[in-house]
Design a protein around this motif. Sequence first.
Motif, PDB file in Angstrom:
ATOM      1  N   TYR A 230       0.847  -1.184   0.000  1.00 46.16           N
ATOM      2  CA  TYR A 230       0.000   0.000   0.000  1.00 46.16           C
ATOM      3  C   TYR A 230       0.888   1.242   0.000  1.00 46.16           C
ATOM      4  N   LYS A 231       0.266   2.414  -0.239  1.00 43.55           N
ATOM      5  CA  LYS A 231       0.999   3.668  -0.200  1.00 43.55           C
ATOM      6  C   LYS A 231       0.578   4.450   1.033  1.00 43.55           C
ATOM      7  N   ASP A 232       1.586   5.001   1.739  1.00 46.90           N
ATOM      8  CA  ASP A 232       1.271   5.787   2.929  1.00 46.90           C
ATOM      9  C   ASP A 232       0.865   7.209   2.538  1.00 46.90           C
ATOM     10  N   SER A 233       0.690   8.077   3.504  1.00 43.35           N
ATOM     11  CA  SER A 233       0.189   9.424   3.255  1.00 43.35           C
ATOM     12  C   SER A 233       1.146  10.275   2.434  1.00 43.35           C
ATOM     13  N   THR A 234       2.420   9.866   2.367  1.00 42.27           N
ATOM     14  CA  THR A 234       3.402  10.605   1.580  1.00 42.27           C
ATOM     15  C   THR A 234       3.639   9.986   0.210  1.00 42.27           C
ATOM     16  N   GLY A 235       2.945   8.899  -0.072  1.00 40.75           N
ATOM     17  CA  GLY A 235       3.087   8.242  -1.371  1.00 40.75           C
ATOM     18  C   GLY A 235       4.138   7.165  -1.415  1.00 40.75           C
ATOM     19  N   ASN A 236       4.809   6.892  -0.294  1.00 45.12           N
ATOM     20  CA  ASN A 236       5.799   5.819  -0.252  1.00 45.12           C
ATOM     21  C   ASN A 236       5.106   4.458  -0.194  1.00 45.12           C
ATOM     22  N   VAL A 237       5.637   3.515  -0.939  1.00 40.71           N
ATOM     23  CA  VAL A 237       5.074   2.172  -0.966  1.00 40.71           C
ATOM     24  C   VAL A 237       5.575   1.391   0.242  1.00 40.71           C
ATOM     25  N   LYS A 238       4.638   0.784   0.961  1.00 41.15           N
ATOM     26  CA  LYS A 238       4.971  -0.012   2.137  1.00 41.15           C
ATOM     27  C   LYS A 238       4.480  -1.439   1.936  1.00 41.15           C
ATOM     28  N   MET A 239       5.103  -2.363   2.654  1.00 42.05           N
ATOM     29  CA  MET A 239       4.684  -3.766   2.583  1.00 42.05           C
ATOM     30  C   MET A 239       4.441  -4.294   3.983  1.00 42.05           C
ATOM     31  N   ARG A 240       3.373  -5.067   4.128  1.00 44.96           N
ATOM     32  CA  ARG A 240       3.005  -5.609   5.430  1.00 44.96           C
ATOM     33  C   ARG A 240       2.668  -7.085   5.280  1.00 44.96           C
ATOM     34  N   LEU A 241       3.325  -7.936   6.055  1.00 42.68           N
ATOM     35  CA  LEU A 241       3.056  -9.365   6.026  1.00 42.68           C
ATOM     36  C   LEU A 241       2.036  -9.724   7.092  1.00 42.68           C
ATOM     37  N   GLY A 242       1.039 -10.522   6.720  1.00 42.41           N
ATOM     38  CA  GLY A 242       0.070 -11.006   7.686  1.00 42.41           C
ATOM     39  C   GLY A 242      -1.063 -10.026   7.927  1.00 42.41           C
ATOM     40  N   LEU A 243      -1.989 -10.437   8.781  1.00 45.22           N
ATOM     41  CA  LEU A 243      -3.165  -9.636   9.090  1.00 45.22           C
ATOM     42  C   LEU A 243      -2.789  -8.448   9.976  1.00 45.22           C
ATOM     43  N   PRO A 244      -3.042  -7.221   9.524  1.00 48.93           N
ATOM     44  CA  PRO A 244      -2.691  -6.059  10.348  1.00 48.93           C
ATOM     45  C   PRO A 244      -3.657  -5.906  11.523  1.00 48.93           C
TER      46      PRO A 244
END
Length: 255
Positions: A230-244
């Motif tokens: 997903y993209k954060d509020s600044t437009g940087n792409v982030k990755m998250r493993l598993g159920l947040p």
Amino acid sequence: MDKKISGLAAVISAAFLFSATAHGSGSHAPIIKQVTDRGLKVVSSFEAIDGMTGYILDSNGSPVTLYVTQDGEHAFVGTLIDKKGLNLSAPRVQELFHDAKNQQAWAELENSHWIQDGDPNAETVVYAFVDPNCPYCHRFRTAALPWINEGKVQIRHIVVGVLASDSIAKASTILGSNRPHGAYIKNFETFRSGGIVPVHAASERGKAQVEANNRLMSNLGVSATPGIYYKDSTGNVKMRLGLPPESELNRILNP
């Protein structure tokens, strides 16, 4: 010990402190050849303290930080801290390795085989590697439904088959269906009773797409489902493993 970890440990041990006895090429300090000859790849460089040059290296998908002294004669591998114990290497690793890698991954995700879920005009786009047999993927979509139904978020499900013996058959049936979104929803709605029943013809049509998604998941180093980009509020792409957890889910779906 994991081969990847043990191999990295061996490289770091061998390269922890060394002298410029080899000649390099290109714009990097010649001493860098000492580690590139061991299989590491230079990702980026940056100005560090006391005239040193920092390097971010890639060791089979894991970041390694190396610092070259001002005279170029010595280098060390490791974390640089200040007198207060602040990790000076971590922000560089995040920016120059993880953020850059995730940004590059976004384009690959766009070109993968995914199922549109939600309003295609929704401003917030989330990609998720999902397995038809994954209970956490099921819970992730359940938690995201309010945002999906309100048209605020579109989730692009990259369907893979990695968890169970029938995962590939189920995933292939979904992607090979005449109505992939309908097949995905059927699996979602019947998940508690076993999910979608594989259909041979649809499975044959969708198998190549699932295999391509599986390769992408592996190449990106995504080791669990859901694997969420997903993209954060600044437009940087982030990755998250598993159920947040709920607080993080709110940040992902409402940046």
